[in-house]
Design an enzyme around this catalytic site. Structure first.
Site, mmCIF file in Angstrom:
data_model
loop_
_atom_site.group_PDB
_atom_site.id
_atom_site.type_symbol
_atom_site.label_atom_id
_atom_site.label_comp_id
_atom_site.label_asym_id
_atom_site.label_seq_id
_atom_site.Cartn_x
_atom_site.Cartn_y
_atom_site.Cartn_z
ATOM 1 N N HIS A 76 0.835 -1.201 0.000
ATOM 2 C CA HIS A 76 0.000 0.000 0.000
ATOM 3 C C HIS A 76 0.866 1.245 0.000
ATOM 4 C CE1 HIS A 76 -2.238 3.250 2.256
ATOM 5 N NE2 HIS A 76 -3.045 3.014 1.249
ATOM 6 N N SER A 77 0.581 2.174 -0.919
ATOM 7 C CA SER A 77 1.265 3.473 -0.957
ATOM 8 C C SER A 77 2.782 3.269 -1.005
ATOM 9 C CB SER A 77 0.818 4.299 0.247
ATOM 10 O OG SER A 77 1.161 5.647 0.110
ATOM 11 N N TYR A 78 3.528 3.808 -0.032
ATOM 12 C CA TYR A 78 4.979 3.610 0.023
ATOM 13 C C TYR A 78 5.344 2.131 -0.028
ATOM 14 C CZ TYR A 78 9.449 3.016 2.523
ATOM 15 O OH TYR A 78 10.712 2.612 2.921
#
Length: 237
Positions: A76-78
């Site tokens: 998720h994301s980073y």
């Protein structure tokens, strides 16, 4: 049954996948939701040495020491940058890569230049430059609006080491990495902001490996049923 490894984004920890983990485990799947060094329940380990390579090693070591194979590796994301690095190192243990609202670039700053503004709000603590200090505004930035979720998240978010967001991702086995099937789940909010690579999104759509969820950025918290359902679908593809 599938084996999932769920990697969180900046400022979070394995705790953020609690709802998704319970849904997947109820279906009989095996789920690991590690916390990256210096964050969440491992926030006491933050140091000037914690960077992107540290977090990639966290995940690669989990896959090795737990002797996992054919893993559905989710970032998720980073965490999307982290799973790329881990799959580059131990790709023989990864069956599928899932980018959960995860913009891509050589570094997170390159993928999401607005992070430079967040750096202005950061500060140095014990020699570590940290960003994403917890606040209700930050939780809303992550797209979470339910009062119960906000109350649950706020005391669990931790500042994130800037060094890991700035460090470029180095890949040594790109052909092998690109051979792993890749899937993209994005939030409607992030898609509207245009932070995702349009070419990668178009390729995923053409391959039938793209889904949009009507949710904010932290869709594993605000839309866990939708996320778990798609992860189950991806595992059986």
């Amino acid at each position: 049954m599938a084996t999932y490894v769920l990697v969180h984004g900046a400022g979070h920890g394995g705790w953020c996948y609690r709802k998704v983990t319970r849904l997947l485990e109820a279906e009989g799947h095996t789920v690991y939701a590690p916390t990256l060094a210096g964050l969440g329940d491992r926030s006491h380990l933050v140091s000037p040495d914690v960077d992107l390579d540290t977090h990639i090693t966290d995940v690669a070591n989990l896959l090795f020491y737990e002797d996992l194979s054919d893993v559905v590796l989710v970032g998720h994301s980073y965490g999307g940058t982290v799973i790329q690095g881990a799959a580059d190192r131990v790709g023989d243990r990864v069956g599928k890569l899932v980018f959960l609202d995860a913009p891509e670039g050589r570094s997170q700053v390159e993928a999401f230049p607005a992070l430079l503004k967040e750096r202005e709000n950061g500060r140095v603590v014990d020699g570590v430059e940290l960003v994403f200090f917890p606040s209700e505004d930050l939780v809303r930035f992550f797209g979470v609006t339910d009062p119960e979720d906000i109350a649950w998240m706020l005391p669990r978010l931790t500042p994130h080491p800037w060094k890991s967001l700035e460090q470029p991702l180095v890949l040594n086995n790109r052909p092998a990495l690109e051979a792993i099937p890749q899937y993209r789940i994005v939030s409607a909010t992030s898609l509207a902001l245009g932070i995702h690579n349009e070419d990668l999104m178009a390729k995923a759509r053409a391959e039938g490996r793209f889904w949009e969820i009507d949710s904010g950025h932290d869709l594993m918290i605000s839309a866990p049923e939708a996320v778990a359902g798609l992860l189950t679908e991806i595992a059986s593809a």
